[in-house]
Design a protein around this motif. Structure first.
Motif, PDB file in Angstrom:
ATOM      1  N   VAL A 130      21.197  37.134 -18.628  1.00 32.95           N
ATOM      2  CA  VAL A 130      22.042  36.341 -19.264  1.00 32.95           C
ATOM      3  C   VAL A 130      22.786  37.152 -20.358  1.00 32.95           C
ATOM      4  O   VAL A 130      24.087  37.129 -20.461  1.00 32.95           O
ATOM      5  CB  VAL A 130      21.292  35.073 -20.064  1.00 32.95           C
ATOM      6  CG1 VAL A 130      22.224  34.524 -21.310  1.00 32.95           C
ATOM      7  CG2 VAL A 130      20.942  34.199 -19.253  1.00 32.95           C
ATOM      8  N   LEU A 131      22.015  38.125 -21.088  1.00 32.21           N
ATOM      9  CA  LEU A 131      22.632  38.899 -22.399  1.00 32.21           C
ATOM     10  C   LEU A 131      23.773  39.984 -21.775  1.00 32.21           C
ATOM     11  O   LEU A 131      24.692  40.029 -22.204  1.00 32.21           O
ATOM     12  CB  LEU A 131      21.711  39.441 -23.256  1.00 32.21           C
ATOM     13  CG  LEU A 131      21.199  38.642 -24.194  1.00 32.21           C
ATOM     14  CD1 LEU A 131      19.933  39.216 -24.837  1.00 32.21           C
ATOM     15  CD2 LEU A 131      22.196  38.221 -24.911  1.00 32.21           C
ATOM     16  N   LEU A 132      23.353  40.712 -20.532  1.00 33.71           N
ATOM     17  CA  LEU A 132      24.012  41.873 -19.844  1.00 33.71           C
ATOM     18  C   LEU A 132      25.448  41.418 -19.652  1.00 33.71           C
ATOM     19  O   LEU A 132      26.422  41.957 -19.975  1.00 33.71           O
ATOM     20  CB  LEU A 132      23.298  42.461 -18.933  1.00 33.71           C
ATOM     21  CG  LEU A 132      23.779  43.905 -18.386  1.00 33.71           C
ATOM     22  CD1 LEU A 132      23.522  44.788 -19.617  1.00 33.71           C
ATOM     23  CD2 LEU A 132      23.431  44.165 -17.001  1.00 33.71           C
ATOM     24  N   PRO A 133      25.642  40.257 -18.700  1.00 35.44           N
ATOM     25  CA  PRO A 133      26.920  39.763 -18.519  1.00 35.44           C
ATOM     26  C   PRO A 133      27.912  39.710 -20.006  1.00 35.44           C
ATOM     27  O   PRO A 133      29.130  40.017 -19.998  1.00 35.44           O
ATOM     28  CB  PRO A 133      26.971  38.734 -17.649  1.00 35.44           C
ATOM     29  CG  PRO A 133      25.567  38.624 -17.330  1.00 35.44           C
ATOM     30  CD  PRO A 133      24.763  39.525 -17.999  1.00 35.44           C
ATOM     31  N   LEU A 134      27.294  39.095 -20.864  1.00 32.64           N
ATOM     32  CA  LEU A 134      28.159  38.712 -21.923  1.00 32.64           C
ATOM     33  C   LEU A 134      28.532  40.050 -22.672  1.00 32.64           C
ATOM     34  O   LEU A 134      29.642  40.088 -23.324  1.00 32.64           O
ATOM     35  CB  LEU A 134      26.959  37.920 -23.099  1.00 32.64           C
ATOM     36  CG  LEU A 134      27.112  36.297 -22.973  1.00 32.64           C
ATOM     37  CD1 LEU A 134      25.990  35.719 -23.596  1.00 32.64           C
ATOM     38  CD2 LEU A 134      28.482  35.807 -23.536  1.00 32.64           C
TER      39      LEU A 134
END
Lengths: 327, 578
Positions: free
Chosen positions: B28-32
């Motif tokens: 979830v965090l990496l693409p953001l």
């Protein structure tokens, strides 16, 4: 010892919720956590379930440490206060949910679901959805769902408090007989002393994060360890013992009224302030010079009048010498 | 009964749980980080990059030029004027619908939302058909109305931003405590005094919020100024000119950073307001009942009719122009503009549909995963996740788009393979509208009591099973709404993707712009109508699916009619607003 809780501590921020709580529960026993709201009883239940992480604790089940076993692997059944049935699943599929999680075959699931539906008297409701059931029916399904995977411990978090009085009494009796029949170790959280006294083998009275007393209902009533327990379970009259500063307590039904002082040397004089007729008993409020007390007498007492002067006396054996919180 | 699992087995299982959760958090965090933070960082870095290292040279040079000062002034003048007009009109419109007893309320509300479902330059296009140099008015009356420039942009943007202000102010006006109004009346207050002392203070947060939202929309809008602005330059068109016209990335970046300031400010104010406005209604509030009042209702109806007519007319004239041989010279009916024989024909429309479907699929997964994670994480990580998820709301589309070229058109970046693909367009749309999708998802998930999580866990379910068997089915209506939201936004948006399209990946909304730019206004109109038809189809599909989902909720067995019917828990059409 089946379930053993040792030195459980839990704080929420700076507020202590549980302070070094220890308790043992026997296999097949029905234990109630009883106390006012905010006493830590629900937190303790959630720590046992594995839903809350204690700051420090030693939990043993059948001698095995629960610390590294997450909630999903403990196989503890739980019933919540609010309706926790999955709204998208039918009654039957709600009950089968825990079985599917544990890899039961479809046939085994069906058999167990039918069995549980029969146990909670909802055999003809298998295809219903939660929103089509009454509150009492929903909690019976929740109970069936919790019991279906044959849990090692059944946890009930105020399961009856959202229900109407009549439904609550019926379901209370049903839970008790079900528990006895299945012999499942059960812990129920409640703030209702009558509920606890009716249903529990042992009651754990809690207050401000500590256990005040543990005992059978009869024992707590007859031998309260302190003023808090005496006051929380049943009613009790208190007055201070001038001699050593401790507190004396007498249950209202252990006091008697007499017209003259002959009744006993410990009798004291007072005036009747109020008379409340409650059917099976009459409650009389008597005010003396330095104390007032409630007396409960059997049946109707048309001979008593407000303003009447009476002598109150108690059997010496029924007087409790109490210490502790609130003293 | 001894526990069935051995000690090692339990330890391993716990680790799997933790691993499962860690993987999801990273996913979830990496693409953001990749698709929001990195592009913004590239843009900021470039704006400070000078031949002699990092510094403020670009800013100093730009700020010193008279042209830049004029553009900033233009932008603020347009945004302030349009905000003032929009908020007043939208307040009166919402007030008429909520507080007066008038007919056709649903119809008026539907018309007010119309601009949300049209490409963002349709307003300007429609106004030019009506009042432009070759518009119907000037042609018919021989008048010399010249709308290009300030007033053209203001009018187009008032229409464009109207639905946003309308939605916010409707929410503010919808709930009121009747006891306050009755008290005021009993104390002898007249209508004007009641409005000034009770109604207006009760809706002040809505007014502030609407003002900031509209200001941001107008100052960052690109589609309308580029069509109707003429020589009147604003910041959004200036970025486009610097980057696409002159290839001056650094100056584009400087303008982008300048544009970030009001947008970020609006988001901060918005958040401050949400934190301060929650306790306006108590639990014992009595809903206000609206009694008919002849004169007030007549005025309200007249006002709503005029506004609705204006909004509808602009869209209608585009529809009409699309079937006119050559507006306004040859006003005969013709379908020749629907032949799409110029440029790439209908290809950009199909491309847009594919990109929008991709954005819908990715958007649903990404925003739901983020919202679900934000619920289960510890406070610090949840706050970080929440911040990153909301951050795109503060980033104007032009700025995000520019950040994307800087990041993904860079050969040193291994993700450069994405450049020029449909995927990067879909991703750009997802993260452009990530904040709104995330908020819809969060609202939907809040309907799911945490007790469901806990009951499921105690019954032995892992995170994924709980998600699949309980959470996802319950929020199915929200999933459909979020999907349609991303689809609709992707169909009509222009600002972020304008920098990312290539000749091979042309989008429909960009085609409208290019057709208009080339003087093919009638074909631009026809193209806009095609986009709006697809959007209408998507909305119809949404309604049908939601109705179907409601029906599926009912059991198939023969059981009596339920005593208590569940409240409709879908976010519904409110979900398909930006």
């Amino acid at each position: 010892m089946y379930l053993s809780l040792r030195h459980i501590c839990k704080r929420f921020g700076t507020v202590p919720a549980l302070i070094d709580v220890s308790l043992d529960v026997d296999e097949g026993e029905f234990v109630c956590f009883l106390g006012p709201s905010g006493c830590g009883k629900t937190t303790l239940l959630r720590i046992i379930a594995g839903l809350e992480k204690p700051d420090s604790a030693h939990l043993l089940l059948g001698g095995r440490d629960l610390a590294r076993i997450p909630a999903r692997s403990r196989n503890f059944g739980i019933v919540f206060q609010s309706y926790s049935l999955f709204p998208n699943l039918s009654v039957a599929r709600n009950i089968a949910y825990g079985l599917a999680c544990r890899g039961w075959t479809a046939a085994a699931q069906r058999g167990r679901v039918d069995e549980m539906l029969a146990v909670v008297n909802l055999a003809d409701h298998a295809g219903y959805y939660p929103h089509q059931l009454s509150g009492g029916q929903q909690q019976r399904v929740a109970l069936a769902r919790a019991l279906a995977p044959r849990p090692q411990v059944l946890l009930l978090d105020e399961p009856l408090s959202a229900l109407d009085a009549k439904v609550r009494e019926d379901l209370r009796a049903e839970i008790k007989s079900l528990q006895s029949a299945l012999g499942v170790t059960t812990i129920m959280v409640t703030h209702d002393q009558h509920e606890a006294m009716e249903i529990a083998d042992r009651i754990v009275v809690m207050n401000r994060g500590v256990i005040e007393q543990v005992g059978a209902p009869r024992q707590l009533y007859d031998e309260p360890a302190n003023r808090f327990v005496a006051d929380f379970i049943g009613r009790m009259n208190f007055w201070s013992n001038g001699a050593d500063g401790s507190v004396l307590g007498v249950r209202p039904e252990h006091l008697h009224l007499a017209a003259d002082a002959d009744a006993g040397d410990r009798a004291w004089r007072g005036r009747i302030e109020r008379i409340v007729f409650l059917g099976s008993i009459t409650r009389v409020l008597v005010a003396g010079d330095d104390r007032r007390c409630t007396v409960e007498l059997g049946g109707s007492r048309p001979d008593l009048q407000v303003g009447q002067s009476v002598y109150v006396h108690a059997d010496a054996a029924a007087v409790h010498h109490l210490a502790g919180p609130g003293a | 009964m001894p526990p069935a699992l051995s000690r090692g087995g339990i330890g391993a299982r716990l680790d799997i749980d933790r691993l499962q959760q860690t993987i999801v958090v990273v996913a979830v965090l990496l693409p953001l980080l990749l698709f929001v933070v990195v592009p913004l960082w590239s843009l900021l870095r470039l704006s400070f990059e000078t031949p002699g290292g990092y510094g403020l040279d670009n800013y100093a040079r730009h700020f010193a030029s008279a042209k830049f000062g004029r553009i900033v002034g233009n932008s603020f003048a347009v945004a302030t004027t349009a905000t003032l007009i929009t908020v007043v009109l939208a307040y009166a419109f919402a007030y008429s619908l909520q507080r007066a007893a008038i007919r056709w309320r649903a119809g008026f509300a539907a018309v007010a939302l119309l601009p949300l479902y049209a490409p963002s330059l349709v307003q300007a296009l429609g106004i030019l058909f009506l009042f432009g140099r070759n518009g119907i008015v000037n042609r018919t009356f021989g008048s010399g109305i010249d709308l290009y420039g300030f007033w053209g942009i203001v009018i187009a943007d008032v229409l464009y931003s109207f639905p946003h202000a309308f939605l916010i102010l409707t929410a503010a006006l919808a709930h009121a405590d009747a006891r306050l109004y009755e008290s005021a009346r009993m104390l002898g207050a007249g209508s004007a005094r009641v409005f000034r002392t009770v109604t207006l203070p009760g809706t002040r947060y809505g007014v502030i919020s609407a003002a900031f939202v509209v200001f941001t929309i107008v100052i960052t809008d690109f589609g309308n100024p580029v069509v109707i602005g003429g020589d009147y330059g604003v910041l959004a068109t200036e970025i486009y000119n610097q980057v696409s016209g002159q290839g001056n990335m650094a100056l584009g970046a400087v303008v982008g950073v300048v544009l970030l300031v009001p947008a970020a400010l609006a988001v901060l104010v918005e958040r401050w307001i949400t934190r301060h406005s929650h306790a306006a209604l108590g639990e014992r509030s009595q809903p206000l009942s609206i009694e008919p009042e002849a004169w007030r209702d007549r005025i309200a109806f007249l006002f709503c009719s005029v506004v609705a007519l204006a909004i509808a007319a602009v869209v209608a004239v585009v529809a009409i122009a699309s079937v006119i041989t050559l507006w306004p010279y040859n006003m005969h009916f013709s379908l020749r503009h629907y032949r799409f024989d110029v440029q790439n024909g209908l290809a950009p429309l199909w491309t847009s549909i594919v990109v929008s479907l991709m954005a819908a699929a990715i958007g649903v997964v990404v925003t739901l995963a983020a919202a679900a994670m934000a619920r289960t994480l510890r406070p610090v990580s949840a706050q970080l996740l929440h911040f990153l998820s909301i951050l795109p709301a503060a980033v104007p589309g032009m700025v995000l788009g520019l950040g994307y070229i800087l990041t993904f058109n860079d050969p040193r970046n291994p993700l450069e393979v994405l450049y020029g693909t449909l995927l990067i367009l879909a991703i750009c749309n997802v993260y452009h509208y990530h904040a709104q999708g995330f908020l819809i998802a969060g609202t939907a998930l809040r309907q799911v009591s945490t007790v469901f999580d806990e009951a499921s866990t105690c019954l032995g379910a892992g995170f994924l099973r709980t998600l699949r068997s309980v959470l996802l089915p319950i929020i199915a209506p929200a999933i459909v709404s979020i999907g349609v939201f991303f689809f609709v936004r992707s169909m009509v948006t222009l600002s972020a993707v304008i920098f990312l399209v290539t000749p091979a990946t042309q989008l429909a909304a960009v085609s409208v712009l290019l057709l208009d730019d080339a003087g093919n206004q009638n074909q631009a109109a026809a193209y806009s109508i095609c986009i709006m038809a697809i959007v209408a189809l998507a909305l119809a599909a949404l309604h049908a699916t939601l109705a179907l989902l409601r029906r599926w909720r009912q059991p198939h067995d023969h059981v009596p009619v339920p005593a208590r019917v569940r409240a409709d828990d879908s976010p519904g059409m409110a979900g398909v607003s930006p």
